[in-house]
Scaffold this motif. Structure first.
Motif, PDB file in Angstrom:
ATOM      1  N   GLU A   1       0.800  -1.308   0.044  1.00  0.00           N
ATOM      2  CA  GLU A   1       0.177   0.048  -0.085  1.00  0.00           C
ATOM      3  C   GLU A   1       0.840   1.328   0.331  1.00  0.00           C
ATOM      4  OE1 GLU A   1      -2.923  -0.141   3.098  1.00  0.00           O
ATOM      5  OE2 GLU A   1      -3.812  -1.923   2.487  1.00  0.00           O
ATOM      6  N   VAL A   2       0.582   2.177  -1.020  1.00  0.00           N
ATOM      7  CA  VAL A   2       1.346   3.280  -1.097  1.00  0.00           C
ATOM      8  C   VAL A   2       0.404   4.675  -1.281  1.00  0.00           C
ATOM      9  CG1 VAL A   2       3.352   2.302  -2.216  1.00  0.00           C
ATOM     10  CG2 VAL A   2       1.360   3.103  -3.573  1.00  0.00           C
ATOM     11  N   LYS A   3       1.036   5.826  -1.038  1.00  0.00           N
ATOM     12  CA  LYS A   3       0.161   7.033  -1.086  1.00  0.00           C
ATOM     13  C   LYS A   3       0.774   8.094  -2.049  1.00  0.00           C
ATOM     14  CE  LYS A   3      -2.046   6.627   3.419  1.00  0.00           C
ATOM     15  NZ  LYS A   3      -3.404   6.485   3.045  1.00  0.00           N
ATOM     16  N   PHE A   4      -0.346   8.587  -2.997  1.00  0.00           N
ATOM     17  CA  PHE A   4       0.553   9.541  -3.859  1.00  0.00           C
ATOM     18  C   PHE A   4       0.424  10.875  -3.130  1.00  0.00           C
ATOM     19  CE2 PHE A   4      -0.659   7.248  -7.789  1.00  0.00           C
ATOM     20  CZ  PHE A   4       0.439   7.494  -8.639  1.00  0.00           C
ATOM     21  N   THR A   5       1.225  11.828  -3.518  1.00  0.00           N
ATOM     22  CA  THR A   5       1.355  13.149  -3.103  1.00  0.00           C
ATOM     23  C   THR A   5       0.856  13.845  -4.050  1.00  0.00           C
ATOM     24  OG1 THR A   5       3.497  12.813  -1.716  1.00  0.00           O
ATOM     25  CG2 THR A   5       2.912  15.043  -2.154  1.00  0.00           C
ATOM     26  N   PRO A   6      -0.238  14.880  -3.973  1.00  0.00           N
ATOM     27  CA  PRO A   6      -0.612  15.869  -5.063  1.00  0.00           C
ATOM     28  C   PRO A   6       0.494  17.051  -5.293  1.00  0.00           C
ATOM     29  CG  PRO A   6      -2.625  15.114  -3.719  1.00  0.00           C
ATOM     30  CD  PRO A   6      -1.233  14.780  -2.845  1.00  0.00           C
ATOM     31  N   ILE A   7       0.821  17.370  -6.525  1.00  0.00           N
ATOM     32  CA  ILE A   7       1.650  18.344  -6.587  1.00  0.00           C
ATOM     33  C   ILE A   7       1.255  19.391  -7.316  1.00  0.00           C
ATOM     34  CG2 ILE A   7       3.581  16.948  -6.491  1.00  0.00           C
ATOM     35  CD1 ILE A   7       4.137  16.868  -9.402  1.00  0.00           C
ATOM     36  N   SER A   8      -0.271  19.495  -7.780  1.00  0.00           N
ATOM     37  CA  SER A   8      -0.931  20.504  -8.291  1.00  0.00           C
ATOM     38  C   SER A   8      -2.302  20.896  -7.659  1.00  0.00           C
ATOM     39  CB  SER A   8      -1.043  20.205  -9.747  1.00  0.00           C
ATOM     40  OG  SER A   8      -2.069  19.119 -10.194  1.00  0.00           O
ATOM     41  N   ASP A   9      -2.593  22.218  -8.112  1.00  0.00           N
ATOM     42  CA  ASP A   9      -4.191  22.418  -7.879  1.00  0.00           C
ATOM     43  C   ASP A   9      -4.977  21.485  -8.470  1.00  0.00           C
ATOM     44  OD1 ASP A   9      -3.053  24.371  -6.147  1.00  0.00           O
ATOM     45  OD2 ASP A   9      -3.184  25.935  -7.537  1.00  0.00           O
ATOM     46  N   GLU A  10      -6.223  21.542  -8.421  1.00  0.00           N
ATOM     47  CA  GLU A  10      -7.218  20.762  -9.271  1.00  0.00           C
ATOM     48  C   GLU A  10      -6.953  21.175 -10.718  1.00  0.00           C
ATOM     49  OE1 GLU A  10     -12.072  19.860  -9.631  1.00  0.00           O
ATOM     50  OE2 GLU A  10     -11.065  21.095  -7.852  1.00  0.00           O
ATOM     51  N   ILE A  11      -7.099  20.202 -11.584  1.00  0.00           N
ATOM     52  CA  ILE A  11      -6.837  20.295 -13.009  1.00  0.00           C
ATOM     53  C   ILE A  11      -8.271  20.257 -13.888  1.00  0.00           C
ATOM     54  CG2 ILE A  11      -4.451  20.176 -13.109  1.00  0.00           C
ATOM     55  CD1 ILE A  11      -4.719  17.480 -14.137  1.00  0.00           C
ATOM     56  N   LEU A  12      -8.586  20.899 -14.814  1.00  0.00           N
ATOM     57  CA  LEU A  12      -9.710  20.439 -15.740  1.00  0.00           C
ATOM     58  C   LEU A  12      -9.326  19.439 -16.535  1.00  0.00           C
ATOM     59  CD1 LEU A  12     -10.778  24.329 -16.777  1.00  0.00           C
ATOM     60  CD2 LEU A  12     -11.583  22.845 -14.967  1.00  0.00           C
ATOM     61  N   PHE A  13     -10.055  18.557 -16.674  1.00  0.00           N
ATOM     62  CA  PHE A  13      -9.682  17.234 -17.312  1.00  0.00           C
ATOM     63  C   PHE A  13     -10.832  16.448 -18.119  1.00  0.00           C
ATOM     64  CE2 PHE A  13      -8.538  12.470 -15.983  1.00  0.00           C
ATOM     65  CZ  PHE A  13      -8.394  12.214 -17.007  1.00  0.00           C
ATOM     66  N   GLY A  14     -10.946  16.289 -19.258  1.00  0.00           N
ATOM     67  CA  GLY A  14     -11.999  15.653 -20.044  1.00  0.00           C
ATOM     68  C   GLY A  14     -11.302  14.621 -20.929  1.00  0.00           C
ATOM     69  N   GLY A  15     -11.731  13.187 -20.931  1.00  0.00           N
ATOM     70  CA  GLY A  15     -11.167  12.457 -21.904  1.00  0.00           C
ATOM     71  C   GLY A  15      -9.956  11.895 -21.414  1.00  0.00           C
ATOM     72  N   PRO A  16      -9.406  10.899 -22.197  1.00  0.00           N
ATOM     73  CA  PRO A  16      -8.193  10.117 -21.846  1.00  0.00           C
ATOM     74  C   PRO A  16      -6.959  11.010 -21.714  1.00  0.00           C
ATOM     75  CG  PRO A  16      -9.193   9.215 -23.903  1.00  0.00           C
ATOM     76  CD  PRO A  16     -10.023  10.509 -23.610  1.00  0.00           C
ATOM     77  N   ALA A  17      -5.927  10.904 -21.113  1.00  0.00           N
ATOM     78  CA  ALA A  17      -4.768  11.595 -20.548  1.00  0.00           C
ATOM     79  C   ALA A  17      -3.594  11.026 -20.768  1.00  0.00           C
ATOM     80  CB  ALA A  17      -5.163  12.141 -19.056  1.00  0.00           C
ATOM     81  N   ARG A  18      -2.728  11.478 -20.946  1.00  0.00           N
ATOM     82  CA  ARG A  18      -1.238  10.860 -20.948  1.00  0.00           C
ATOM     83  C   ARG A  18      -0.186  11.971 -20.384  1.00  0.00           C
ATOM     84  NH1 ARG A  18      -4.148   7.705 -22.563  1.00  0.00           N
ATOM     85  NH2 ARG A  18      -4.139   6.171 -24.630  1.00  0.00           N
ATOM     86  N   ILE A  19       0.992  11.418 -19.855  1.00  0.00           N
ATOM     87  CA  ILE A  19       1.652  12.405 -19.104  1.00  0.00           C
ATOM     88  C   ILE A  19       3.263  11.934 -19.732  1.00  0.00           C
ATOM     89  CG2 ILE A  19       1.573  11.214 -17.172  1.00  0.00           C
ATOM     90  CD1 ILE A  19       2.167  13.679 -15.592  1.00  0.00           C
ATOM     91  N   CYS A  20       4.102  12.949 -19.826  1.00  0.00           N
ATOM     92  CA  CYS A  20       5.371  12.649 -19.773  1.00  0.00           C
ATOM     93  C   CYS A  20       6.297  13.799 -19.093  1.00  0.00           C
ATOM     94  CB  CYS A  20       6.075  12.233 -21.038  1.00  0.00           C
ATOM     95  SG  CYS A  20       5.889  13.731 -22.199  1.00  0.00           S
ATOM     96  N   LYS A  21       7.611  13.437 -18.454  1.00  0.00           N
ATOM     97  CA  LYS A  21       8.236  14.219 -17.705  1.00  0.00           C
ATOM     98  C   LYS A  21       9.419  14.536 -18.788  1.00  0.00           C
ATOM     99  CE  LYS A  21      10.644  14.774 -13.431  1.00  0.00           C
ATOM    100  NZ  LYS A  21      12.208  15.006 -13.742  1.00  0.00           N
ATOM    101  N   ILE A  22       9.760  15.894 -18.713  1.00  0.00           N
ATOM    102  CA  ILE A  22      10.872  16.270 -19.758  1.00  0.00           C
ATOM    103  C   ILE A  22      11.684  17.430 -18.752  1.00  0.00           C
ATOM    104  CG2 ILE A  22      11.660  17.593 -21.757  1.00  0.00           C
ATOM    105  CD1 ILE A  22       8.728  16.756 -23.063  1.00  0.00           C
ATOM    106  N   GLY A  23      12.818  16.946 -18.184  1.00  0.00           N
ATOM    107  CA  GLY A  23      13.734  17.621 -17.442  1.00  0.00           C
ATOM    108  C   GLY A  23      12.673  18.139 -16.175  1.00  0.00           C
TER     109      GLY A  23
END
Length: 353
Positions: free
Chosen positions: A40-62
């Motif tokens: 069992e693990v816990k995420f740490t939120p790092i942003s305010d609430e974001i508007l979001f609709g439909g499928p999402a993808r994320i990548c880290k660049i620097g």
């Protein structure tokens, strides 16, 4: 980009046909998914609430995150850039048919400091270049789309394309995967689907709209997982397409009536968000009945190695809608959703073997 052509076999080009081994119903055995370790693990939120609709993808660049999701705002946009503190830096690629606008963008690929986005409906590819200050410049070029092509990934000068041919196509049936040069020459193909043994309508439904694909940053590994069938496929990519592992865990449970594919009550909700790292495969996972009444779905993260070993099941406190992994700092970054339906960027530090 040059128009697609098919090249006869001759000495200047190496052509490899990786047919793949087709299974029948007697050869397919589903075994429950078992992990080496569950925690069992816990995420740490790092942003305010974001508007979001439909499928999402994320990548880290620097020190930045590029996130693909459809934001319904005064000007709907697809691409969003955040800094490492979760502060939004800008919104890019407005919805539309004009230059540097998009209509249907389902995937994001990170190559160096560039973000590659294909709008297959408009037959174009867009590149978003991110500088050290978080500024983004957009360029685009023509990207021909072959019939039945669902997804496409760039590997150097070549492209790995994913197809979902129609259910009853037998003559000149396209491959499920092909490796294509920038000049449009087919270098390698792969035809088999893990659902070859099922009804053609069910296979088409799941291959066309019921699965995810992801390519590792080094372009050497590729993975496919299914939402409504707990199945994972692992591939190595070079001048050929080689399936190295296929895992059957829980079968798809659907009734096919004519052209209708209807879910059954004992259907398992399986994999969701998917990410191929160079060393591991990450996918959010539910593993429970689709009819189960739960406050949060898809809140587990599975971790596989590229040999198909199920290393970890991470039980988190948020639904995981998009995921990426930084090998540099051993951290999962994700688009996460709480039980009230609010969306955030989150991070999770993990130790992997």
């Amino acid at each position: 980009m040059n128009k697609l052509v098919y090249l006869p076999v001759f000495a200047a080009v190496i052509f490899t046909a990786a047919i793949g081994c087709k299974r029948n119903s007697e050869e397919v055995v589903y075994k429950p998914l078992v992990f080496d370790k569950e925690q069992e693990v816990k995420f740490t939120p790092i942003s305010d609430e974001i508007l979001f609709g439909g499928p999402a993808r994320i990548c880290k660049i620097g020190d930045y995150f590029a996130v693909l999701y459809y934001q319904r705002d005064s000007v709907p946009t697809f691409l969003h850039v955040f800094n490492k503190s979760g502060q939004k830096m800008g919104d890019y690629i407005p919805e539309g048919r004009g230059p540097k606008e998009g209509l249907m963008i389902m995937e994001i690929q990170n190559i160096g400091s560039d973000i590659i986005l294909n709008d297959l409906q408009q037959k174009k590819a867009m590149s978003a270049s991110l500088d050290s200050s978080g500024n983004v410049s957009i360029s685009e070029n023509q990207r021909d789309r072959k019939q039945w092509m669902i997804n496409s990934f760039r590997i150097g000068e070549n492209y790995l394309n994913y197809f979902a041919p129609g259910p009853y196509i037998k003559e000149n049936r396209p491959p499920r995967l092909d490796l294509e040069s920038s000049q449009g020459y087919r270098i390698a193909t792969f035809y088999s689907s893990p659902l070859d043994y099922t009804d053609p309508m069910l296979r088409f439904k799941l291959d066309a709209g019921g699965c995810s694909q992801s390519l590792s940053p080094n372009g050497k590994h590729f993975v496919i997982t299914y939402y409504d069938a707990s199945i994972i496929e692992l591939f190595t990519i070079d001048r050929s397409i080689k399936e190295t592992y296929r895992g059957y865990f829980y079968p798809p449970k659907f009734k096919v009536v004519g052209t209708k594919v209807e879910p059954e009550e004992d259907r398992i909700w399986a994999f969701n968000a998917l990410h191929a790292a160079n060393s591991y495969v990450f996918a959010s996972y539910d593993g429970d009945l689709a009819s189960a009444k739960k406050k949060i779905r898809s809140n587990n993260i599975t971790v596989f190695d590229w040999n198909g070993h199920a290393l970890r099941l991470l039980k988190t406190d948020y639904r995981v809608d998009a995921i990426c992994y930084s090998e540099e700092d051993g951290t999962i970054y994700a688009v996460i959703t709480d039980e009230s339906g609010r969306h955030y960027l989150g991070k999770l530090k993990i130790d992997l073997p």
